[in-house]
Design a protein around this motif. Structure first.
Motif, PDB file in Angstrom:
ATOM      1  N   GLY B  84       0.822  -1.204   0.000  1.00 52.85           N
ATOM      2  CA  GLY B  84       0.000   0.000   0.000  1.00 52.85           C
ATOM      3  C   GLY B  84       0.851   1.246   0.000  1.00 52.85           C
ATOM      4  N   SER B  85       0.389   2.289   0.688  1.00 50.14           N
ATOM      5  CA  SER B  85       1.131   3.540   0.613  1.00 50.14           C
ATOM      6  C   SER B  85       2.133   3.640   1.760  1.00 50.14           C
ATOM      7  CB  SER B  85       0.169   4.717   0.636  1.00 50.14           C
ATOM      8  OG  SER B  85      -0.628   4.629   1.781  1.00 50.14           O
ATOM      9  N   GLY B  86       3.101   4.541   1.600  1.00 54.49           N
ATOM     10  CA  GLY B  86       4.164   4.725   2.580  1.00 54.49           C
ATOM     11  C   GLY B  86       5.506   4.757   1.899  1.00 54.49           C
ATOM     12  N   LEU B  87       6.532   5.170   2.624  1.00 53.57           N
ATOM     13  CA  LEU B  87       7.875   5.293   2.050  1.00 53.57           C
ATOM     14  C   LEU B  87       8.924   4.914   3.085  1.00 53.57           C
ATOM     15  CD1 LEU B  87       6.976   8.745   0.711  1.00 53.57           C
ATOM     16  CD2 LEU B  87       8.008   7.138  -0.854  1.00 53.57           C
ATOM     17  N   PHE B  88      10.092   4.460   2.596  1.00 52.02           N
ATOM     18  CA  PHE B  88      11.245   4.227   3.463  1.00 52.02           C
ATOM     19  C   PHE B  88      12.014   5.537   3.592  1.00 52.02           C
ATOM     20  CE2 PHE B  88      10.881   0.123   1.099  1.00 52.02           C
ATOM     21  CZ  PHE B  88      10.454  -0.643   2.175  1.00 52.02           C
TER      22      PHE B  88
END
Lengths: 261, 242
Positions: B84-88
């Motif tokens: 899904g959504s999100g970032l490192f």
């Protein structure tokens, strides 16, 4: 000049590198101890057409600038040190490492190289060597009259001598580990050498402190998955073709402009 | 000279930029975690007397599409992807936070986790794992290792963020940063999947179609430029009287 051509060219050369890696992986599908390479791509820098914060009109400024990417590059190839499949050979001097670790091999110039290939034989002096004749380190000499050799999971090598009921210990195989094994440099011949990126080798007894144990009579095959390589080959081929299409579209556009105007 | 020629030229320039953007998307079809850009143009009315009907086309900042890409199973413990959504988070060369979707982690000789050339950002800065036998990254981003002598240890926690995508801008290095360059807050709802890598979200067919459309669009503009040229020539002939 329109640099669509240059962008598509970066795509072509990146896919070309990937294809070369896939073919090398496939060529080594039956090489004992071979670890497959993986190509990593990353996008090239973005070219700024207009700075963020430039004036839009008398009163407003642009919240973001215009940045156009300039293509792709191969950011590195990476060895994947996943376990290969095991094959039972029954040969006394075939050794597989179950888990992490590398055998130490002395190169002709005396430097150490590291290998996952456990296909050993003995040379004319009875010393355990790899299939190219390079000795295993520490050197182990097998007595001429030894009936059989047994290697324990922690690397102790025993020989059965005629007339002696108890087997004699003739050596100990130590394996090494690296902080970052993906940083090792492959030099061919199933050998790796230490680099700045891999860190220094940490020697230990197999089965101890994170090192995998040894298995006699077994060989570790290559970790190349044929189906996986075939699928990425198809994907690479198609991506290459698409980049070619962009090259021809950019060419047509300029050709059209040249001829019409 | 007729401003018609320049109006057509602004359209042709816009198609050339659009084509570069699509070429870049296609070139990055295999780049892990790559987010495609979409060209963006608006109309721009020329000010001044006599220009009431002159409207040029003008390039605007490309919009980045944050649709997730396909997940590819690699089986490597240090390959991670976000569901899904999100970032490192990574720490860039200037020590600031930047964000990416690409999760192929490596361990450097000092035992610090890295993404490409940059240190992976944890909840409390870079993550050092030291020596380990096996490593495991949990779905909430907790990193635990099996120590060489056996036994488990928690070594850190990934900083996972999920700022609104409208607040993210792509930098020159292809990493994302917030508009204000402030650090995005940690989001505990982002889910990580270990043993997988996320591919690029470029849709090849879409890009090919866009490529064809921009080519034709360019040709139309060139035709218009040619018409402007012919009009001007006709005017010249009238004046010459031949």
């Amino acid at each position: 000049m329109n640099n669509t051509l240059a962008i598509a060219k970066t795509g072509l050369s990146a896919q070309d590198t990937k294809m070369a890696t896939i073919s090398n992986n496939l060529a080594n599908v039956n090489t004992a101890g071979f670890k497959r390479d993986r190509v990593n791509f990353s996008d090239l820098f973005y070219q700024i057409e207009r700075q963020p914060g430039a004036a839009q009109d008398n009163e407003n400024e642009l919240p973001t600038g215009i940045q156009v990417g300039s293509g792709v590059r191969v950011s590195g190839t990476q060895k994947e040190f996943t376990q290969g499949s095991f094959e039972n050979t029954g040969n006394d001097l075939d050794i597989a490492i179950v888990g992490k670790g590398f055998f130490q091999i002395a190169q002709p110039n005396g430097d150490l190289a590291y290998s996952r290939n456990g296909q050993f034989t003995k040379n004319s002096e009875g010393v355990i060597v790899n299939s190219e004749g390079l000795p295993l380190v520490p050197n182990i000499q097998i007595p001429e009259d030894a009936l059989s050799i047994s290697i324990s999971t922690d690397g102790i090598v025993m020989a059965q001598i005629p007339g002696d009921p108890a087997p004699a210990q003739i050596g100990q195989i130590n394996t090494v580990n690296f902080a970052n094994d993906a940083g090792l440099e492959a030099i061919g011949g199933n050998l790796f050498v230490e680099t700045q990126a891999s860190g220094a080798p940490i020697e230990g007894i197999p089965g101890d402190a994170g090192l995998g144990s040894l298995k006699q009579g077994t060989l570790e095959g290559s970790n190349v998955q044929v189906v996986e390589e075939m699928v990425s080959m198809i994907a690479t081929q198609r991506a290459y073709e698409m980049n070619i299409k962009v090259v021809s579209a950019a060419d047509e556009m300029q050709n059209f402009a040249n001829q019409s105007l | 000279m007729s401003d018609y020629l320049y109006t057509a030229m602004s359209g042709a320039l816009q198609s050339m930029t659009a084509q570069r953007i699509h070429a870049n998307n296609l070139a990055n079809i295999d780049t892990n975690g790559f987010r495609r850009d979409m060209e963006n143009a608006d109309h721009f009315k020329v000010d001044g007397p006599g220009y009431q009907s002159t409207v040029h086309s003008r390039n605007q900042a490309p919009i980045t599409d944050f649709t997730p890409g396909a997940l590819d199973q690699t089986g490597r413990d240090l390959d991670i992807a976000i569901k899904g959504s999100g970032l490192f988070t990574v720490i860039d060369d200037n020590g600031n936070e930047a964000y990416t979707r690409s999760g192929s982690i490596t361990v450097d000789p000092e035992g610090v986790l890295r993404l490409g050339s940059m240190a992976l950002g944890g909840a409390n800065g870079p993550i050092a794992v030291g020596e380990f036998q096996a490593i495991n990254i949990g779905s909430n981003g907790t990193i635990s290792v099996t120590l060489p002598g056996g036994g488990q240890a928690n070594v850190g926690q990934l900083k996972l963020v999920n700022p609104p995508t409208t607040d993210l801008v792509k930098g020159q290095d292809g990493l994302f940063r917030t508009q204000t360059r402030d650090d995005a807050p940690e989001d505990l709802n982002v889910t990580v999947l270990s043993g997988h890598l996320e591919g690029s979200n470029v849709n090849a067919i879409e890009e090919m179609i866009a490529n064809m459309t921009t080519s034709r669009h360019f040709e139309i503009q060139v035709k218009a430029m040619k018409a402007a040229d012919e009009n001007a020539q006709a005017g010249n002939r009238l004046v010459r009287g031949s």
